[in-house]
Write an enzyme that holds these catalytic residues in place. Structure first.
Site, mmCIF file in Angstrom:
data_model
loop_
_atom_site.group_PDB
_atom_site.id
_atom_site.type_symbol
_atom_site.label_atom_id
_atom_site.label_comp_id
_atom_site.label_asym_id
_atom_site.label_seq_id
_atom_site.Cartn_x
_atom_site.Cartn_y
_atom_site.Cartn_z
ATOM 1 N N HIS A 115 20.933 30.332 4.204
ATOM 2 C CA HIS A 115 21.935 30.563 3.164
ATOM 3 C C HIS A 115 21.743 29.558 2.034
ATOM 4 C CE1 HIS A 115 24.147 33.677 5.132
ATOM 5 N NE2 HIS A 115 24.409 32.939 6.208
ATOM 6 N N CYS B 113 19.726 33.254 -1.039
ATOM 7 C CA CYS B 113 20.489 33.860 -2.136
ATOM 8 C C CYS B 113 20.677 32.846 -3.257
ATOM 9 C CB CYS B 113 21.852 34.333 -1.641
ATOM 10 S SG CYS B 113 21.783 35.743 -0.534
#
Length: 799
Positions: free
Chosen positions: A393, A442
């Site tokens: 992440h 991301c």
């Protein structure tokens, strides 16, 4: 012997090891070669033989490619057929290497022949060889060397022939430390008054030598190519001239790679670029002789229209290459990810083929990530290529990228994460030759974080490359499978990363490949940011001549943190012998296995299970002591068939070794049953194996904000980082490779091998692992498959 009949077995160990490293990969390697050679039945490998090759990866010195080559050598496979098969599978690197090696090795072209002659006659034994220049000859009769002047030439003349000349003769052809023996030739002496027909008097031979001196002349280079510096856009001209009879032929080499398009005495390249820098040599040869020119070093300077005072220094050569790969999957407060384990594994395989020292770490919290990065920075120095890959992440705020640890709270901010730009600032302080960041995460904005992080002032350099798996304010995706998943970015990157191209050119091609994929179009697109002005490639060679102390110090520090415990044999009171072995899957993931090697006849069943592990490490008790690797949770190894079914093994997978604060201790619990008893008996033995693998780094301890440099003068570990090479020292390490493998990185010498779990013990009795295959790693051919759609939210997840 013609080149086509030269056996693989004549290749030196060094050549075989280098070739095996090129074959130890899953995309174009030993498995594909095994399929290609099967066109000739005698070289076809059975399933058990392929399994035997596979399990070599579980040994620190094991190599599937080397094992396959040994089998082919045992079956007298020729170099000619091996080259044919390498061309068939389009392994260009191996073809070039083997072609060059074949041209430089010693090959007997004329073998001495057995002869019969009469006393007083004349016999000539001839042995001729092709290969590098400067070959020397030695003749032997039996075990005795012939020490006269005739014993040091290709022709051994026995005249007048006497009874003492009868016997067996052999010739040894030498070049430096390498040598090749001819076949044996027998001389039989016949007692007869007549002279042997067909013999040529020695006086006639001397007369021919006097009348035709050119026929006995050698090959001599009269003009050597000269080192030079050429401006970009100008013409490079190198010349090599030789006197020879018959006339000489020429082949030019650039950085040991042949240039088949240049076969004249002059090498002319117009409009040169930095790609033409390096070392050039010319091989000069004719039917009888061969010679090599001196090496000419060519540097490519700035264009003539620019400031001529700019001098190119240390371009295209790395003083070392190190990489840190982090894959975070098991987040405490966020969506679990699947792909990082396979992505880190596959990228490690590829980087190690390019001589990177690689450390692979899974599931790190903030402190562990910070410590790992700090230790990684200590390995950097002037001219080193540094690469950092992160899968997990992440987010991006105000132009800064942040990597999210697994312990980040639900509403995390920059203080809970690591800022990539801050790491870059610290890397620049080391004056690295190349800084590459590959961020597979991301880049959406974090609404919980409104703080503008003030990063350190970046220096004006031309060595930074960012490869983002997705564009700004967009997500990165992974394809979820039942067993092994892959991220979209790595699925495309792995097809290009080993290309010998400028890093930015390689990443541009990856971006183009992703752009042609229907399922990623409009969803995920690679973004490249770079200020790289030189032709720096991940495949650049390591040049340590000017920084040998630095290189040695790094390798010394690299040598500890991936040391596995030694395999041991436990003797229980009941007479059972248990083997305890260890294999590394990642830098912080280890597999322990137990085998029953011997038991008394009166014991009808027994098993050795592991228990009582410390709480620091992560062990899934439901998957411990399993009969197969996949049942134990090792998704990167698939056990097909046990080589020795009568000696089964139990496997236990230990994760998060970076959290181990003390020595690793556990208990081996032996449970067995006697033939005349119904009740099961149990014996227990405590075991202590020290601090294995990355646990020696103590990543759980805080680190100073700035890492000090290596003490290169004394090659000792600086006080602020490492105090000693011991179980408590904080150091990276490499897996020593002689023929091959480690799970993270190559040895100090050049090597190329897959990052597959390996063990510290002989692999003959171990389970057969299978490397990731195309169907499990989302190759380009399957990325376009309509089975994968973004509307299928079960299969696609964003980071």
């Amino acid at each position: 012997m013609e080149e086509g009949t030269v056996s693989i077995g004549t290749l030196s160990e060094h050549v075989l090891n280098r070739l095996s490293k090129m074959l130890d990969n899953s995309t174009c390697g030993w498995r594909q070669l095994a399929g290609a050679v099967s066109e000739q039945p005698k070289f076809r490998c059975s399933e058990s033989e392929l399994t035997s090759c596979s399990i070599q990866v579980l040994s620190a010195a094991g190599s599937p490619g080397r094992t396959l080559l040994a089998r082919l050598a045992d079956r007298s496979c020729s170099l000619d057929f091996l080259l044919h098969c390498l061309m068939k599978i389009d392994h260009q690197e191996a073809v070039q290497f083997l072609t060059t090696t074949a041209s430089e090795m010693i090959r007997i072209t004329v073998q001495p022949q057995s002869q019969q002659a009469t006393v007083g006659g004349r016999v000539v034994l001839t042995c001729r060889a092709a290969g590098p220049s400067g070959l020397s000859y030695q003749w032997f009769r039996g075990k005795e060397e012939i020490l006269n002047e005739m014993g040091n030439s290709p022709e051994l003349v026995l005249c007048p022939l006497a009874s003492v000349h009868q016997g067996h003769y052999i010739c040894r052809v030498n070049h430096g430390e390498n040598c090749v023996f001819s076949q044996w030739a027998q001389i039989q002496v016949v007692h007869s008054a007549g002279s042997s027909p067909g013999t040529t008097p020695l006086t006639l031979l001397l007369s021919l030598s006097t009348l035709f001196p050119g026929s006995l002349s050698g090959l001599r280079i009269i003009h050597q190519p000269q080192s030079q510096s050429v401006s970009e856009g100008n013409t490079l001209l190198l010349e090599c001239k030789a006197e020879a009879n018959p006339p000489a032929q020429y082949v030019w080499y650039h950085n040991t790679v042949p240039m088949p398009q240049h076969k004249t005495s002059s090498l002319r390249i117009p409009f040169v670029t930095t790609a033409q820098r390096g070392q050039y040599r010319c091989k000069v040869f004719n039917l009888y002789h061969e010679a090599w020119s001196d090496t000419a070093t060519v540097t490519i300077g700035p264009s003539s229209i620019t400031d001529a005072s700019w001098v190119e220094v240390d371009r295209g050569l790395a003083t070392d290459k190190v990489a840190l790969l982090i894959g975070n999957m098991n987040y405490i407060y966020h969506t679990q990810l699947c792909a990082p384990i396979a992505d880190v594994h596959e990228l490690t395989n590829l980087l190690r083929q390019m001589d990177f020292k690689v450390v692979t770490l899974l599931d790190l919290n903030w402190q562990e990530m910070h410590s790992a990065v700090t230790e990684f920075l200590m390995l950097l120095d002037k001219g080193v290529y540094g690469l950092l890959y992160f899968a997990g992440h992440g987010y991006e705020n105000y132009g800064n990228s942040f990597m999210v640890p697994i312990d980040a709270p639900a509403s995390y901010t920059s203080e809970h994460c690591l800022c990539v730009q801050n790491i870059l600032t610290r890397m620049q302080e080391k004056k690295t030759g190349l800084n590459v960041f590959l961020l597979d995460m991301c880049r959406k904005r974090n609404p919980n974080d409104d703080v503008i992080v003030q990063t350190g002032l970046l220096k004006v350099t031309a060595n930074i490359v960012f490869g983002y798996a997705t564009c700004a304010d967009a997500e990165a995706y992974e394809v979820k499978r039942e067993d092994v998943s892959n991220g979209i970015f790595i699925s495309f990157l792995k097809r290009r990363v080993c290309e010998d191209e400028k890093v930015t050119v390689m990443l541009d091609r990856v971006a183009e490949d992703m752009g042609r994929c229907e399922i990623t179009r409009g969803r995920q697109a690679l973004e490249l940011r770079s200020n790289l002005s030189e032709r720096r490639s991940l495949t650049d060679q390591i040049q340590t001549s000017e920084c040998s102390a630095s290189y040695s110090a790094r390798n010394l520090q690299w040598a500890v943190a991936h040391v596995l415990p030694k395999s041991s044999y436990l003797q229980f009171d009941c007479g059972v012998t248990v083997q305890l072995g260890f294999a590394a899957e990642f830098s912080n993931v280890m597999v322990i296995y137990t085998r029953i090697l011997d038991k008394p006849k009166e014991i009808i069943s027994c098993s050795a299970q592991l228990t009582d592990f410390p709480q620091d490490v992560d062990i899934d008790l439901k998957k411990s002591n399993q009969e197969t690797l996949i049942e134990a949770g090792s998704l990167l190894l698939i056990k097909e068939n046990l080589p020795s079914p009568e000696v089964p093994s139990l496997y236990t997978r230990i994760c998060s070794l970076q959290r181990l604060k003390t020595e690793l201790t556990f208990t081996v619990c032996l449970q067995y049953t006697y033939s005349n008893m119904d009740e099961e008996v149990e014996e227990r033995k405590p075991v202590t194996v020290g601090k294995p693998l990355v646990s020696k780094l103590n990543l759980h301890d805080p680190r100073p904000s700035r890492a000090c440099s290596l003490n290169l003068e004394s090659l000792k570990v600086p006080e602020c980082s490492f105090t000693s090479v011991s179980s408590t020292s904080n150091t990276w390490s490499y897996y020593s490779h002689t023929g091959r493998q480690s799970s993270t990185t190559d040895a100090p010498t050049s090597s190329r091998k897959a990052n597959v779990p390996e063990e510290n013990d002989s692999p003959e009795m171990f389970d057969a692992p299978k490397p990731l295959v195309a169907s499990k790693s989302l190759p380009h051919s399957q990325v376009n498959d309509t089975n994968y759609k973004f509307s299928d939210m079960y299969n696609f997840h964003s980071y």
